[in-house]
Design a protein around this motif. Sequence first.
Motif, PDB file in Angstrom:
ATOM      1  N   TYR A   1      35.903  37.023  35.891  1.00  0.00           N
ATOM      2  CA  TYR A   1      37.191  37.693  35.667  1.00  0.00           C
ATOM      3  C   TYR A   1      37.851  37.260  34.355  1.00  0.00           C
ATOM      4  O   TYR A   1      38.280  38.110  33.568  1.00  0.00           O
ATOM      5  CB  TYR A   1      38.122  37.499  36.874  1.00  0.00           C
ATOM      6  CG  TYR A   1      37.619  38.253  38.078  1.00  0.00           C
ATOM      7  CD1 TYR A   1      37.654  39.647  38.083  1.00  0.00           C
ATOM      8  CD2 TYR A   1      37.077  37.610  39.173  1.00  0.00           C
ATOM      9  CE1 TYR A   1      37.159  40.354  39.168  1.00  0.00           C
ATOM     10  CE2 TYR A   1      36.585  38.307  40.261  1.00  0.00           C
ATOM     11  CZ  TYR A   1      36.625  39.687  40.257  1.00  0.00           C
ATOM     12  OH  TYR A   1      36.133  40.394  41.312  1.00  0.00           O
TER      13      TYR A   1
ATOM     14  N   GLU B   1      43.201  42.042  44.925  1.00  0.00           N
ATOM     15  CA  GLU B   1      42.433  43.237  45.297  1.00  0.00           C
ATOM     16  C   GLU B   1      40.950  42.914  45.439  1.00  0.00           C
ATOM     17  O   GLU B   1      40.297  43.359  46.375  1.00  0.00           O
ATOM     18  CB  GLU B   1      42.626  44.348  44.242  1.00  0.00           C
ATOM     19  CG  GLU B   1      44.005  44.959  44.219  1.00  0.00           C
ATOM     20  CD  GLU B   1      44.405  45.540  45.567  1.00  0.00           C
ATOM     21  OE1 GLU B   1      43.522  46.017  46.304  1.00  0.00           O
ATOM     22  OE2 GLU B   1      45.604  45.499  45.898  1.00  0.00           O
ATOM     23  N   ASP B   2      40.425  42.126  44.511  1.00  0.00           N
ATOM     24  CA  ASP B   2      39.002  41.814  44.563  1.00  0.00           C
ATOM     25  C   ASP B   2      38.658  40.916  45.736  1.00  0.00           C
ATOM     26  O   ASP B   2      37.620  41.088  46.385  1.00  0.00           O
ATOM     27  CB  ASP B   2      38.546  41.200  43.242  1.00  0.00           C
ATOM     28  CG  ASP B   2      38.216  42.289  42.243  1.00  0.00           C
ATOM     29  OD1 ASP B   2      37.239  43.017  42.466  1.00  0.00           O
ATOM     30  OD2 ASP B   2      38.961  42.441  41.262  1.00  0.00           O
TER      31      ASP B   2
ATOM     32  N   LYS C   1      42.328  49.432  42.222  1.00  0.00           N
ATOM     33  CA  LYS C   1      41.340  48.570  41.574  1.00  0.00           C
ATOM     34  C   LYS C   1      41.429  48.711  40.070  1.00  0.00           C
ATOM     35  O   LYS C   1      41.767  49.780  39.561  1.00  0.00           O
ATOM     36  CB  LYS C   1      39.931  48.934  42.048  1.00  0.00           C
ATOM     37  CG  LYS C   1      39.670  48.419  43.450  1.00  0.00           C
ATOM     38  CD  LYS C   1      38.529  49.096  44.102  1.00  0.00           C
ATOM     39  CE  LYS C   1      38.460  48.616  45.549  1.00  0.00           C
ATOM     40  NZ  LYS C   1      37.605  49.469  46.346  1.00  0.00           N
TER      41      LYS C   1
ATOM     42  N   GLU D   1      32.792  34.220  40.284  1.00  0.00           N
ATOM     43  CA  GLU D   1      34.017  34.980  40.017  1.00  0.00           C
ATOM     44  C   GLU D   1      34.940  34.262  39.050  1.00  0.00           C
ATOM     45  O   GLU D   1      35.598  34.894  38.221  1.00  0.00           O
ATOM     46  CB  GLU D   1      34.773  35.232  41.329  1.00  0.00           C
ATOM     47  CG  GLU D   1      34.123  36.223  42.270  1.00  0.00           C
ATOM     48  CD  GLU D   1      33.040  35.607  43.160  1.00  0.00           C
ATOM     49  OE1 GLU D   1      32.636  34.462  42.896  1.00  0.00           O
ATOM     50  OE2 GLU D   1      32.599  36.273  44.113  1.00  0.00           O
TER      51      GLU D   1
ATOM     52  N   SER E   1      38.610  43.144  48.749  1.00  0.00           N
ATOM     53  CA  SER E   1      37.400  43.965  48.784  1.00  0.00           C
ATOM     54  C   SER E   1      36.226  43.155  49.324  1.00  0.00           C
ATOM     55  O   SER E   1      35.431  43.640  50.132  1.00  0.00           O
ATOM     56  CB  SER E   1      37.035  44.445  47.381  1.00  0.00           C
ATOM     57  OG  SER E   1      38.043  45.252  46.885  1.00  0.00           O
ATOM     58  N   GLN E   2      36.150  41.911  48.877  1.00  0.00           N
ATOM     59  CA  GLN E   2      35.043  41.052  49.330  1.00  0.00           C
ATOM     60  C   GLN E   2      35.132  40.783  50.822  1.00  0.00           C
ATOM     61  O   GLN E   2      34.151  40.831  51.543  1.00  0.00           O
ATOM     62  CB  GLN E   2      35.085  39.720  48.588  1.00  0.00           C
ATOM     63  CG  GLN E   2      34.594  39.828  47.178  1.00  0.00           C
ATOM     64  CD  GLN E   2      34.012  38.507  46.707  1.00  0.00           C
ATOM     65  OE1 GLN E   2      33.168  37.942  47.385  1.00  0.00           O
ATOM     66  NE2 GLN E   2      34.473  38.041  45.566  1.00  0.00           N
TER      67      GLN E   2
ATOM     68  N   TYR F   1      34.513  48.011  38.681  1.00  0.00           N
ATOM     69  CA  TYR F   1      35.592  47.024  38.832  1.00  0.00           C
ATOM     70  C   TYR F   1      34.924  45.688  39.126  1.00  0.00           C
ATOM     71  O   TYR F   1      33.715  45.631  39.405  1.00  0.00           O
ATOM     72  CB  TYR F   1      36.632  47.446  39.873  1.00  0.00           C
ATOM     73  CG  TYR F   1      36.169  47.546  41.297  1.00  0.00           C
ATOM     74  CD1 TYR F   1      35.584  48.717  41.771  1.00  0.00           C
ATOM     75  CD2 TYR F   1      36.337  46.486  42.179  1.00  0.00           C
ATOM     76  CE1 TYR F   1      35.171  48.813  43.083  1.00  0.00           C
ATOM     77  CE2 TYR F   1      35.928  46.576  43.492  1.00  0.00           C
ATOM     78  CZ  TYR F   1      35.335  47.735  43.942  1.00  0.00           C
ATOM     79  OH  TYR F   1      34.918  47.831  45.232  1.00  0.00           O
ATOM     80  N   GLY F   2      35.712  44.609  39.009  1.00  0.00           N
ATOM     81  CA  GLY F   2      35.146  43.263  39.022  1.00  0.00           C
ATOM     82  C   GLY F   2      34.118  42.999  40.109  1.00  0.00           C
ATOM     83  O   GLY F   2      33.007  42.530  39.830  1.00  0.00           O
ATOM     84  N   TYR F   3      34.473  43.352  41.341  1.00  0.00           N
ATOM     85  CA  TYR F   3      33.610  42.989  42.463  1.00  0.00           C
ATOM     86  C   TYR F   3      32.267  43.716  42.409  1.00  0.00           C
ATOM     87  O   TYR F   3      31.210  43.105  42.591  1.00  0.00           O
ATOM     88  CB  TYR F   3      34.372  43.267  43.766  1.00  0.00           C
ATOM     89  CG  TYR F   3      33.574  42.959  45.010  1.00  0.00           C
ATOM     90  CD1 TYR F   3      32.924  41.737  45.161  1.00  0.00           C
ATOM     91  CD2 TYR F   3      33.482  43.883  46.057  1.00  0.00           C
ATOM     92  CE1 TYR F   3      32.195  41.453  46.296  1.00  0.00           C
ATOM     93  CE2 TYR F   3      32.758  43.608  47.195  1.00  0.00           C
ATOM     94  CZ  TYR F   3      32.109  42.391  47.307  1.00  0.00           C
ATOM     95  OH  TYR F   3      31.386  42.114  48.424  1.00  0.00           O
TER      96      TYR F   3
ATOM     97  N   GLU G   1      44.893  41.875  40.391  1.00  0.00           N
ATOM     98  CA  GLU G   1      43.452  42.122  40.346  1.00  0.00           C
ATOM     99  C   GLU G   1      42.703  41.133  41.232  1.00  0.00           C
ATOM    100  O   GLU G   1      41.795  41.501  41.986  1.00  0.00           O
ATOM    101  CB  GLU G   1      42.954  41.992  38.899  1.00  0.00           C
ATOM    102  CG  GLU G   1      41.483  42.358  38.758  1.00  0.00           C
ATOM    103  CD  GLU G   1      40.978  42.200  37.330  1.00  0.00           C
ATOM    104  OE1 GLU G   1      41.629  41.517  36.531  1.00  0.00           O
ATOM    105  OE2 GLU G   1      39.923  42.769  37.029  1.00  0.00           O
TER     106      GLU G   1
END
Lengths: 95, 361
Positions: A33, B33-34, A57, A29, B37-38, A12-14, B30
């Motif tokens: 994305y 969520e990201d 996610k 970022e 998470s960070q 997933y992106g992160y 998205e």
Amino acid sequence: MAVLAQLRREHYGYTLKKELADQGLEIDEGTLYPLLRRLESQGLLVSEWREEDKRNKRFYRLSPAGKSVLKELLLEWQSINSAVNRIVGATRSVA
Amino acid sequence: MRCEMDLIESYVGAVRLFLPHEQRDDITRELREDLRSQVDDKEAELGRSLTRDEQAALLRQYGHPMLLAARYRRARNLIGPVIFPIYSQVLKLLLGLVTATNLASIGLLATRGASLSELGAAITRFLDNGLEMVVFITLAAACAEWSLTRFKLLERWNPSSLHPVTRPLRVAERAVIQVHQTDSLVRRALDRVGPPVQVRSFAELVMLAVFACWGVVGLKFPSLIFASAASMLDWAPMVDRIFPVVAVVVIGALVDQYLRLTTRGAAFVRFMRIFWANVGWVLLVVSLAARPDWVVWTGTPEQWARFGGLIAVAGRTWSLVDLVNVIITTVLVLVALVNLVGPCWRLRHRFGRRNSRAAHA
């Protein structure tokens, strides 16, 4: 190309950003994305929402079309790379 | 913690505003969520909650909400980098023209003792004209941009349609050389009949089209041509009568230029040759037809007393309307003569060269 290659395994992106950064390629970022979205709209990636660590996610991975495009890109990259190396090598030996 | 999450929510909300409608929910979900998470990762690393400043630093990496949202959109330009140089060139040229004609007419008003309100009205009209021009040219450029992209005109170009580079003053010379290269003089000379000025690029075609449209539209809206003098002058009924013909001819001429540029539509180009071969005569007859009135006076008696009266030019006294009519007729007769003399000049040169070759032999 680096993003496509990294997505041979699902991310997933992160985590994708972190892995690319660990290998020396920092992508911010704001670029990553939208890039993922574009690659997906071109059919090179597929994505799905899934829960992981109690959090939803969006996971991306390479599509079959993406795989063949990546193969072509790698060939092209290698030929450019060796051409530039030859040119730089020739310049160095002259210098 | 609460206020930190609010900063993230504010950011996500701000990005959402500028996102493409159909992807809004998905992208913001998205993004949220990201970001979370960070934040979680960093907090686990530090063993404490992030401060508002640390949160702001994280968001800064994503860029301004508008910038981030723009990256999700496909790049679209009203006027792209290909059209822009022509757009700005045409804009400068036409705005220069509008400024010059308007300043001249405001100057005329001022020297003839116009009142302040009349001058004010003239200045307002000047600004109106300028604004109309900008809108008109921008629309034309946007149409050109759209058609270039839509029909992929630049991708479909043919290198063999490129014209040789010539100095502008030697266009006639080039025509002469081309006439020389042929066996059948008359037939070849007729083959060469075409518009007096032939465009050599899309840029020139767009400029020509903008000028032509300005002229044609100006026949219906006199203020485009006469600027502030439009309150006193109008086109004569004759101009209204010939307007459809003028419009058709101008459109035909533009199509002809386009087809010549893209080397297509041979049948139409052949048909237009008949027009180009005879346009000189037609123009001469129309411009010399019994006392042609192009422009008529529509001003008030006060305006007549002030501006419409007699002007001394070349030792004669003229009324403003007569002067404008004579200028228009003179220009048209000159254009007609150039059109008629051009082919004859080419033939003269052809014979001149042939004679000198014979002398050498």
